[in-house]
Each structure stands twice: as C-alpha cells, then as structure tokens.
Design a protein around this motif. Sequence first.
Motif, PDB file in Angstrom:
ATOM      1  N   THR A 612       0.836  -1.211   0.000  1.00  0.00           N
ATOM      2  CA  THR A 612       0.000   0.000   0.000  1.00  0.00           C
ATOM      3  C   THR A 612       0.858   1.243   0.000  1.00  0.00           C
ATOM      4  O   THR A 612       0.408   2.304  -0.407  1.00  0.00           O
ATOM      5  N   GLN A 615       1.013   2.162  -3.541  1.00  0.00           N
ATOM      6  CA  GLN A 615      -0.229   2.430  -4.270  1.00  0.00           C
ATOM      7  C   GLN A 615      -0.888   3.643  -3.668  1.00  0.00           C
ATOM      8  O   GLN A 615      -1.764   3.528  -2.839  1.00  0.00           O
ATOM      9  N   THR A 616      -0.463   4.807  -4.089  1.00  0.00           N
ATOM     10  CA  THR A 616      -1.012   6.009  -3.476  1.00  0.00           C
ATOM     11  C   THR A 616      -2.098   6.653  -4.304  1.00  0.00           C
ATOM     12  O   THR A 616      -2.865   7.432  -3.805  1.00  0.00           O
ATOM     13  N   GLY A 617      -2.134   6.332  -5.582  1.00  0.00           N
ATOM     14  CA  GLY A 617      -3.129   6.987  -6.430  1.00  0.00           C
ATOM     15  C   GLY A 617      -2.707   8.370  -6.873  1.00  0.00           C
ATOM     16  O   GLY A 617      -3.441   9.052  -7.562  1.00  0.00           O
ATOM     17  N   LEU A 618      -1.500   8.779  -6.508  1.00  0.00           N
ATOM     18  CA  LEU A 618      -1.046  10.119  -6.901  1.00  0.00           C
ATOM     19  C   LEU A 618      -0.171   9.999  -8.133  1.00  0.00           C
ATOM     20  O   LEU A 618       0.775   9.215  -8.162  1.00  0.00           O
ATOM     21  N   ILE A 619      -0.501  10.813  -9.120  1.00  0.00           N
ATOM     22  CA  ILE A 619       0.208  10.709 -10.399  1.00  0.00           C
ATOM     23  C   ILE A 619       1.693  11.004 -10.232  1.00  0.00           C
ATOM     24  O   ILE A 619       2.548  10.306 -10.778  1.00  0.00           O
ATOM     25  N   ARG A 620       1.972  12.005  -9.420  1.00  0.00           N
ATOM     26  CA  ARG A 620       3.381  12.403  -9.302  1.00  0.00           C
ATOM     27  C   ARG A 620       4.197  11.288  -8.665  1.00  0.00           C
ATOM     28  O   ARG A 620       5.368  11.086  -9.000  1.00  0.00           O
ATOM     29  N   LEU A 623       4.950   8.901 -11.303  1.00  0.00           N
ATOM     30  CA  LEU A 623       5.954   9.453 -12.198  1.00  0.00           C
ATOM     31  C   LEU A 623       7.343   9.309 -11.599  1.00  0.00           C
ATOM     32  O   LEU A 623       8.313   9.000 -12.298  1.00  0.00           O
ATOM     33  N   MET A 624       7.410   9.551 -10.298  1.00  0.00           N
ATOM     34  CA  MET A 624       8.673   9.348  -9.612  1.00  0.00           C
ATOM     35  C   MET A 624       9.116   7.893  -9.776  1.00  0.00           C
ATOM     36  O   MET A 624      10.299   7.626  -9.996  1.00  0.00           O
ATOM     37  N   GLY A 627      10.490   7.514 -13.053  1.00  0.00           N
ATOM     38  CA  GLY A 627      11.806   8.156 -13.107  1.00  0.00           C
ATOM     39  C   GLY A 627      12.889   7.281 -12.517  1.00  0.00           C
ATOM     40  O   GLY A 627      13.969   7.097 -13.098  1.00  0.00           O
TER      41      GLY A 627
END
Lengths: 640, 102, 183
Positions: A612, A615-620, A623-624, A627
Amino acid sequence: MQTLLWIYTLLPLAGFLVLVLVGKRFPRGLAGFIGAGSVGASFLLALITGIWFVSAGAPEAGYTATLGQWVTAGALSVDFSLHLDALSVVMVTIITFVGFLIHYYSVDFMKGKGDYHLFFAYMNLFVFAMLTLVLADNFLLLFLGWEGVGLCSYLLIGFWYQEPANDTAARKAFIVTRIGDVSLLVGIFLLFVSTGTLNLAGISQGAATAWTPGGGLATAAALLILGGAVGKSAQLPLQVWLPDAMAGPTPVSALIHAATMVTAGVYLIARTHVIFALAPVAQLIVAIIGAATLLYGGLNALTQVDIKRVLAYSTISQIGYMFLGLGVGAWTGAMFHFATHAFFKALLFLGAGVLIHVLHEEHNIYRMGGMRKAQPLTFWTFVIGVSSLSGVPLVTSGFYSKEAILSGAWTFGQAGTLFWLAGAAGVLLTAMYSFRILFFAFTGDPAPGSAAEKQAKGSTGGATLRMQLPLAVLATFAVILGFLFMPGDLGGFRPFAHFLEPLFASVRNAPEPAAGTSFVLQLAVTAMVALGILFSYFWYRKERGKRKQHEDAQSYRGIRRFLLSGMGFDVLYRVLFTGSFNGVATLLQRDWISAFFDGVAWVNRFAYRVMTFFQTGLIRWYLMGIGVGIVVLFALVVFV
Amino acid sequence: MTVIPPYYGLILSGLLFVVGLLGLLIRRNIMFMLISVEVMLNASGLAFIAGGALWGSADGQSMFLFILALAATEVAIGLALILRLHKHRETLDSDRASELRG
Amino acid sequence: MLVIFFLAGALAIAATILAITRVNAVHALLYLIASLLALGVAFFTLGAPFAAVLEVVVYAGAIAVLLLFVVMMLNLGRESEQEERALLVPRLWSGPAILVLAISILLAYLYVAGPWAPAVQTAVRSGSAIISPKEVGKVVFSRYLLGVEAASFLLLAGAVGAFHVGRRSIERREPEVSAKEAS
C-alpha cells in the motif's frame, strides 16, 4: 433370598429413573413419596435380608447373587454380582436406614428449595451407587459404585448451581477425589495383573497365598488403594474438598458427607484388609494418616464460624479415628465407629439443618443463640448428638466406639502410646468444638438483631414433624447402639464385634488391654471429655459478649485465621498445582507453534504495508516511480 | 552556411528533457503537467533533428514530423480529458483526482 | 551560426524554466510559446529548415494555441493562482531534484564517456549541410509512407476521441433519445 439383594439395590435406581425422566410433572408429594419410598422399601428389604443372614449363622463365606455377565476379555471375566457377608450387612443396613431417615427429613426440608424431583432423583441414584459399592463382588463393580457416588456428590453439592461458588465447590470435590480415584484405579490394575482376577475374595486369597508379606508388591497395592480411600474419605492430604462441599443442601451433607460416601474409604480398606495386613508399612501409614487427620480436623473445627463447616471438619476428624482404628488392627472397632458416627453425625447435621431452616438460611453460629426455647426437640437431640460425638462416658455410643479404637491403639506396639495420646487429644478437641456449637447456638440470649432473636420471640414454627421425627430416631440409636460393643472391663457384651470378627480372623487383630489398664485409660478419656466441655464452656463465656466482632470470619488474624482456613491447605494447593498449571499454560500461549501462525499473519500484514505504500493513487508518485525506473535501466545499460 | 556540431544539439535536447521532467514531477496542476510533457516531447524531437543533422539524412526530420503528429493528438485528447476532470471534480489538482483509499 | 544557436538554446532553456515555474497558466503558456519559437531557430541553425517551420506553425501555432484556448475556457481565476502558489513550495523540489540530477548525470556520462560517445562526437557527415524540405518529402513519401498513413490514422482517432470525450454534456443527449423513441 439372593435375588433380594438385587431388588433392594436396584430399587433406588428405579426411583432415580422415574424421577429424572417424568418427575418434573409429578406433584411434589408424589416425587417425595417415590424418592423416600424407594429408599424406605430398600431398607425394609435389607433388614429382612440382614435378619435372615444372621439367623442363618452369618457364614463367613457369605452369599453371592449374580445378575449376569459383564465383561469377558481374555483373562478378564467380570460379572454383575453382589456379595453379602457380615461387613456388607452392616454397611447396607446403616446406609439404607440412615438414608431413609434423611430422605424422609428432606421431604419437608427441601420444599421450595430448588428442583424437588431432581433432588430426590440424585439422592436415589446416590443410594444405588453406594449400595453397589458396598455389595460389589468384584473391583470393577465396586469402582462403578465408587465413581457413581462421586458423580452424585458433584451433582448434589452443586445442586443450587445458579450460585457460582457452589459450582466451584462441586468441581473441587470432584477433581480432588479424582486424584484418589486414579490411585485406586492403578491399584486395581496392579491387583489384576498380579493375581489374575478382579473378584474381591479371589484377590484376597491370591494375595494371601502368593505374595510375600511386607514385600514391594503388597505395599504398592496397599498404598495405591490407600490413595483412593484418602481421596474419597477426605483425609490428609486430600481433605480440602469436604469443608467446601457444605455448599450443598444440608441433607446432602448429612447423607453423603457424613454418614456414607466419605466412609467408602474406610469400607475399602476394611474390605482389602488382607492386602494391608500383608504390608505393615502401609498399614502403619494408614494409622499415621488417621492420627494426623483427627488432630487436624479437631484443631480446625475450633475456629469455624459456619455451623456446617464445624461439622465438616468434625467428620474429617472422626474418619481419622476410623483410619487410626484400621491402621492399628482394630478392624471391628473402626467399623463400629463408622456405625455410631453415621447416626450421631447425621443427627447433628439434620439438627443444624433445622436451625438453618427456621432461621432462614443463617449459618453463622455467632448469629444464633437461645434456640433452646424455640426448638426444644432439636435442642435435646443435639445435646445427645454432641455428647455422642464427644464420647460422654457410658451413656453414649460414641464413647464405646472410640474406646474400641483407642484401646486397640494402646496395644499397638512401640508407637501405640503415641497413637493413643493423639486420640485422647482428639477427644479433648472434639468435646471443645462440639459443645461450643451447642452453647453458641442454643443457650444464652440470641444475638441482637439476628433471625434467632425473632425466632425466640416468635413461635416454634418451621420444624415440621417430618423433620423432627428422624432427629428423635437418630438420637435414640446414638445412645443405644453403643451397648452392642462394650469393653472388656465393663462386661464385654459385644455382639457387634462377634458378628464381624470371623471376617478378619486371618489377620492380626488389635488385642484389648488388661482390664485394669483399660479402666485407667477409660478414666483418662473421661477426664479429657470433662476438660473439653469445661474449656468449651469457659471459652463460650469469654466470647459471648464479643459475638459481633467474631461474626465476620474474614477479620480473623493470626492463629485463628490459620485454623479457619484449614491450615492454609487451599492456598498451598492453589500455588502448587493451579499456579504451576496456569503458569505452564500461559507460557504455552506463546510457543513456537503459535509463533509460526502469528508469523504468517505478520508477513501478510508486512507485505500489505509495503504494497500500500506504493499504491497512493497520486500521479506524481507514479511518475517518480517511472523516473527511478529510468535511472535504474539507464544505469544497467550503461554500466553493465 | 556553416553548420554547428549536432553534438551541441543533443546536449541542448538533454537539458530540455531534464527540465521538462522536473516540471512534470513538481507541478500538481494537470495543465502544467501537460505543458511539461510537451516540453519533453519537443526535446526528444530536437534530439532527432540533431541526429538527422549528424548523419546528414532526412530521417531525423521525418521522425520529427511523426512526433509532431503524435504530440498534437496527445494534446487534443489530453485536453479533452482535462475538461472532463474539471467538470467532474471542480479541480485540476492531480492529487485530488485520486480515488484510492488507504 | 554557432552564436545564434547558443542564444536560441539559452533562450529556450530559460523560457522553459520560466514556463514550468509560473502560477498563472496563461503566463506559463506564453513562455512555452517563446521557448518553442526559440527552438525553431535552433532547428534552423542545425540545418533543418522544414522542421523549424513545422515547429513554429504546428507546435507553437496550433498545439500551444490549443492549450491556450482550453486554459482560457477553464477560466481558472485568481483563487487558482493562489492555490498554485501554495502548492509550489520549495519543499516539493527535493525529491524530483535528486531524481532529475541522477538522470542528468547519467545523460552527461552517456554524452561524454559512454559507449557511443566517440561515435557521436566524431561523426563524419556527407552531403550538404542543410536538408531541404524536398529531401524530406522524398524520404517521407517513399520510405516512410506507412508511418505517414499511420500518423493520419492517429490524427483521425485523436480528433474523434477528443470530440467525444470533450463534449459539453451527455445529459442533453438523453431527452433526444427518448423523444426519438417516443415518436
């Protein structure tokens, strides 16, 4: 005639079955009639059988009545058969007679005190089991009866099961006697393996012919049997259950825990006396246990606050006397004491029951007083009871039965004097504690503000005829029974002893001291009784004014508290056994098996947390992640 | 006309790409993220151009053409989605667009 | 030429950095357009005039303008500016900065000392310096025809998709449907 044995044994069983299956729908009168009636009919038939037995010359071999085969497996062959001889005649007569009187008493006593039909059902089952125990021809049937009385004891102690303390007391009784039962069972196995039979007579014969006297086999068998007897008869060290067993209704205490079940141990040792005679060490231990217990019971009875607990410790003490008698070889004397004890102890319990009943469940002697005027019959029968218990000379049966044991102790040998001194000290203690109850409960003025006060001012209401008649009958026997076993210097009229003697002829019987010594000893005992009554009276006078502060048993300190708690045996056992068991159980709660399963759960939770996290649901965040992946791949490609 | 070394073009492309990536990671507003993505696409197009200049072929510019078409499409659909998100959630915050719990 | 390239490059980078750090979307877009234009110049100096024109006309002139249209349409307003300011805190920069730094280092390594670096640095060219649109056309419509067609598919799909997804509202359609069914 033999079939009568089975009939009067099975009658109470029939009563039990009827009452437990359909008794709920019976009117109370019918339930009581069936309950008391079955035991009454049993008594009549037993009496008839007994009379017939005596008139047939009381043959030593006795009579056997077989109902059929029970178990046949290889070398083992056991039948349902009952055996009647002098010993069982004595036991059966007492059991059914006292049993019937107590049942009759309960018809009125148990009114409104719980499931009436169930009470009589259990009591009948008990009488059946007890009769099976004493009439059994073989060890297996005896053990059946043994377990049966244990079960009924549990059921009846916990009769008012809504109260958790009663359940605990019932469980305690069952578990403690279980320890003895296991010992007895191992003893039975040993006997079977070494003599090849479970038949009582057969075992005695086999042991007498094949075993070496004083050898390991005899001693082991005797000690194992002793273990069972100690448990059932509440002797040291398994006596802790009996005082708590007073949580049951008073008739239960009278029948089971005074007159009959607790004497099963005495019967067992008497029945297997051949084995004990072959193991003098074991027999000596019996006497030692008896002497120690009689002192233990007497000391503890001095400080009890609940009238029934005094009587419970008194029972422990008196059975100690019986064990002492068995140990020194006074077989007939011990059995005689059993007989007299059954009567006067039942009498005392039933009398206490009357007090408890009319005083609305008051057990505390410090809250009674002055009942002499309100319940005269109860008072006089109680006087007879305590006199017999203390052994007031010449007029009470207790005197003669104790005399039979103590004289046997005196002639025992080197330790005889010590045993006699213990017994005499016990007499002193007995007189002290028994007259103490008498004084506190019946004489003087009632405790202020107690139910007794109201009673004294009111009528004699509460004790009906059905409750008073047994008291009178028991009191009569508590007096006259003694004249069946007179000591040598007082005439030597002893039909009781002569009746039982042939059974014990093959082993050493304690000889009677010379007439002169006897007389001196009897004087000494009389002095003890007198001293005891005197001490008791002065002690009563001293404490009379301070009843209020002695009422609350929990406030006792020091010696008094120590004796109140039964010399701390409960605490000792709780720490030693319950404590260690609980400790081990607590340790095992977290053993490696549960650690394994906890570990599985832990791994799951850990993996969950890890996953979990990503799995945060945050796009950034994703993206990290991409990266970082780029960096890693790049690095792989470039450097590897 | 002298031509500059394409090498410098590649370096410029790398720099732009990195800047675009930084912008993408830092901004929460989806609009700005989209702008940063455009920057990154552009930077990769520049890389292709530089590569074409390096090898002297027209492949670089053709690739750039395709990248352009791609970028156009992506912007169109992305903007449509942004419009939807704005209508649905009243916000352009990408964090608040997340419906995951726990 | 080199000077122009460096200027254009510096301009592009500066404009991009500015673009991504603005709070107002319109400002950011304008800077983006500036950056795109500068890159067009850079393309030109690299000998790719066709690409330069495409960059200016399509990228800066269509795509960025499209972005601008949508931003205007959203009508974000002053509150969103404040929100953005609040969200753009220096604390946020640390993680991405590290990542970006790592990537830049890797890229730098690739450029300077990587396995292909020598080839990139010393590549020999043949032919003229400038690649004219004629050459690009020749290549695109012969060798990469499939790519062109695919790109047209993509554009069509994009157009349809954008049209459908970005539609005003779906609710208004349903009464039409039920009206049609009723009649």
